[in-house]
Enzyme design. Structure first.
Site, PDB file in Angstrom:
ATOM      1  N   HIS A 203       0.790  -1.227   0.000  1.00 11.04           N
ATOM      2  CA  HIS A 203       0.000   0.000   0.000  1.00 11.04           C
ATOM      3  C   HIS A 203       0.823   1.278   0.000  1.00 11.04           C
ATOM      4  CE1 HIS A 203       0.901   0.065   4.307  1.00 11.04           C
ATOM      5  NE2 HIS A 203       0.536   1.328   4.298  1.00 11.04           N
TER       6      HIS A 203
HETATM    7  C1  UD1 Z   1      -2.289   5.366   6.220  1.00  9.63           C
HETATM    8  C2  UD1 Z   1      -1.022   5.850   6.914  1.00  9.63           C
HETATM    9  C3  UD1 Z   1       0.063   4.770   6.780  1.00  9.63           C
HETATM   10  C4  UD1 Z   1      -0.443   3.423   7.241  1.00  9.63           C
HETATM   11  C5  UD1 Z   1      -1.717   3.077   6.483  1.00  9.63           C
HETATM   12  C6  UD1 Z   1      -2.306   1.749   6.891  1.00  9.63           C
HETATM   13  C7  UD1 Z   1      -0.552   8.271   6.842  1.00  9.63           C
HETATM   14  C8  UD1 Z   1       0.287   9.287   6.212  1.00  9.63           C
HETATM   15  N1  UD1 Z   1      -0.496   7.043   6.285  1.00  9.63           N
HETATM   16  O1  UD1 Z   1      -2.011   5.281   4.844  1.00  9.63           O
HETATM   17  O2  UD1 Z   1       1.171   5.152   7.566  1.00  9.63           O
HETATM   18  O3  UD1 Z   1       0.530   2.439   7.022  1.00  9.63           O
HETATM   19  O4  UD1 Z   1      -2.674   4.111   6.739  1.00  9.63           O
HETATM   20  O5  UD1 Z   1      -3.489   1.499   6.250  1.00  9.63           O
HETATM   21  O6  UD1 Z   1      -1.238   8.549   7.790  1.00  9.63           O
HETATM   22  N2  UD1 Z   1      -9.586   4.600   2.533  1.00  9.63           N
HETATM   23  C9  UD1 Z   1     -10.746   3.848   2.532  1.00  9.63           C
HETATM   24  N3  UD1 Z   1     -11.253   3.459   3.729  1.00  9.63           N
HETATM   25  C10 UD1 Z   1     -10.696   3.815   4.908  1.00  9.63           C
HETATM   26  C11 UD1 Z   1      -9.526   4.595   4.883  1.00  9.63           C
HETATM   27  C12 UD1 Z   1      -8.974   4.965   3.690  1.00  9.63           C
HETATM   28  O7  UD1 Z   1     -11.285   3.504   1.502  1.00  9.63           O
HETATM   29  O8  UD1 Z   1     -11.233   3.449   5.972  1.00  9.63           O
HETATM   30  C13 UD1 Z   1      -8.998   5.040   1.255  1.00  9.63           C
HETATM   31  C14 UD1 Z   1      -9.002   6.559   1.179  1.00  9.63           C
HETATM   32  O9  UD1 Z   1     -10.078   7.024   0.468  1.00  9.63           O
HETATM   33  C15 UD1 Z   1      -7.690   6.911   0.515  1.00  9.63           C
HETATM   34  C16 UD1 Z   1      -6.827   5.680   0.693  1.00  9.63           C
HETATM   35  O10 UD1 Z   1      -7.633   4.649   1.236  1.00  9.63           O
HETATM   36  O11 UD1 Z   1      -7.852   7.173  -0.831  1.00  9.63           O
HETATM   37  C17 UD1 Z   1      -5.657   5.972   1.560  1.00  9.63           C
HETATM   38  O12 UD1 Z   1      -6.044   6.294   2.926  1.00  9.63           O
HETATM   39  P1  UD1 Z   1      -5.142   7.260   3.835  1.00  9.63           P
HETATM   40  O13 UD1 Z   1      -5.566   7.204   5.248  1.00  9.63           O
HETATM   41  O14 UD1 Z   1      -5.037   8.562   3.198  1.00  9.63           O
HETATM   42  O15 UD1 Z   1      -3.691   6.671   3.766  1.00  9.63           O
HETATM   43  P2  UD1 Z   1      -3.187   5.169   3.781  1.00  9.63           P
HETATM   44  O16 UD1 Z   1      -2.586   4.895   2.464  1.00  9.63           O
HETATM   45  O17 UD1 Z   1      -4.243   4.243   4.305  1.00  9.63           O
END
Ligand code: UD1
Length: 396
Positions: A203
């Site tokens: 990821h």
């Molecule tokens: C975040 C953390 C990362 C961690 C990871 C674990 C930061 C900078 N990054 O990254 O350190 O390893 O979480 O998962 O804080 N999304 C969903 N459902 C959710 C949450 C997110 O669909 O419940 C989607 C969002 O729309 C987004 C993508 O996943 O487009 C990324 O989510 P985001 O929290 O921005 O960062 P992660 O890549 O999950």
């Protein structure tokens, strides 16, 4: 004393669970659990609360997704209000996600003491958002709880005074040890036999946000899946990019089984019975070290080097050839020796809570102890002008 414990995203939940439990056991301190809502899906959040029996958060800021600035800012705005209304003595943040930094910043600027759990980890890779979060959170935290002595060294090198650093062990491993039996009783996905499959997680933006990089990785992984079937619990970011880059159909025809994000117990149950793990996660490097499962990390650096020196982890970057040869080597090796890092014994959270409960008044004075830095002597403008003039005369 009043404490606010912050949870924001998936990798935070297994770290807050044993801290909540340690406060409950000690029967001291008033603890408020605040969820920022950075992760909000059942699969990324609620299921972890259920699996780990974490009490329902007292407050949820519901910030959701956004750019880094948007997400960090939303958490800061919401959390500042929570701090003003509740006036905690301490805010406890864990890990390195955007919520960690945002809450530390908001609390510190209100004069509230901050404790950072999992402090001092450094990848030295400033292109990782998490590295920026780690550096900034540690810089402003009053108490720094570390998972290993390398982290203590990193903090000392950055000038952190001894009394702020506490080497306590690893709360994520507290949770792993507490739940491993339950995890092993979870059924494996259909058609998988113990030790005959690999687990894949992916990821990191550096691996999944660029089409050429993700395509090359997918091709290498498909080749690997001809040697050993791969099960791939897919993170929402990765699933979205696989769709955008037209790679989902390619994967569907392979020996890589795409499943949605798993909650804690099924994921640990799956990992613990696998032959090997391919990942770019931080926490999984630690869990495989304790489980003794070979871990091939598709990154060129790690903030958790102890998993390579003592554990089962090897770093291979994202070059397909290196990943392939590491998998061949792991499949042909009889077993890989691992040693448990010091204090990864299931008691880290209790040590943290005991430090916090020990003498909070003395602790809250930590921040006021400052020595006068070198050259803070009133001559700064003169020195700046001299440097600028000197530069000018060199270039002309
Ligand atoms: C975040 C953390 C990362 C961690 C990871 C674990 C930061 C900078 N990054 O990254 O350190 O390893 O979480 O998962 O804080 N999304 C969903 N459902 C959710 C949450 C997110 O669909 O419940 C989607 C969002 O729309 C987004 C993508 O996943 O487009 C990324 O989510 P985001 O929290 O921005 O960062 P992660 O890549 O999950």
């Amino acid at each position: 004393m009043k404490y606010i414990l912050v949870a924001g995203a998936r990798p935070n939940f297994m770290k807050v669970a044993p801290i909540m439990e340690a406060f409950r056991v000690r029967e001291q301190g008033q603890v408020l659990l605040v969820h920022t809502g950075q992760h909000y899906d059942d699969k990324m959040s609620d299921n972890f609360f259920a699996d780990l029996q974490i009490p329902k958060p007292d407050l949820n800021l519901g910030v959701g997704s956004g750019s880094h600035a948007q997400q960090t800012a939303q958490v800061m705005i919401g959390f500042e209000e929570v701090c003003i209304e509740n006036r905690p003595d301490w805010v406890i943040v864990v890990g390195d996600v955007n919520s960690t930094l945002a809450c530390a910043l908001a609390a510190k600027k209100l004069g509230i003491c901050v404790a950072h759990v999992e402090a001092g980890l450094r990848s030295t890779d400033m292109s990782m958002p998490e590295e920026i979060n780690r550096l900034c959170t540690d810089a402003i935290s009053d108490l720094l709880f570390t998972t290993d002595k390398m982290a203590d060294e990193n903090l000392r090198r950055e000038g952190v005074s001894e009394e702020r650093i506490h080497f306590v062990g690893n709360t994520m491993i507290d949770t792993l040890l507490r739940n491993i039996d339950k995890a092993l009783s979870m059924p494996l996905p259909a058609e998988l036999k113990a030790r005959e499959y690999a687990v894949l997680t992916l990821h990191r933006p550096s691996n999944v946000d660029s089409k050429p990089k993700l395509t090359a990785l997918v091709e290498a992984l498909i080749e690997i899946s001809r040697l050993i079937p791969i099960v791939f619990p897919t993170h929402p970011r990765t699933r979205y990019n696989l769709q955008q880059f037209g790679l989902e159909d390619t994967l569907r025809d392979s020996q890589i089984k795409l499943i949605g994000p798993l909650s804690y117990l099924p994921f640990i149950g799956l990992t613990a019975r696998s032959r090997l793990v391919l990942t770019d996660s931080g926490g999984i490097q630690e869990e495989t070290t304790v489980l003794g499962i070979p871990c091939i990390t598709m990154r060129s650096n790690t903030e958790r080097p102890i998993t390579c020196t003592m554990g089962t982890n090897i770093l291979v970057g994202n070059e397909p050839e290196r990943i392939r040869s590491a998998v061949f080597a792991a499949l042909n090796a009889s077993s890989r020796k691992n040693t448990l890092p010091e204090k990864w014994d299931g008691n880290a959270a209790m040590r943290i809570v005991d430090v916090l409960l020990a003498d909070p008044t003395a602790l809250s004075e930590l921040t006021q102890k400052n020595a006068l830095p070198e050259k803070w002597n009133g001559d700064t403008p003169v020195q700046i002008v001299e440097v600028v003039l000197n530069e000018h005369s060199i270039s002309s």
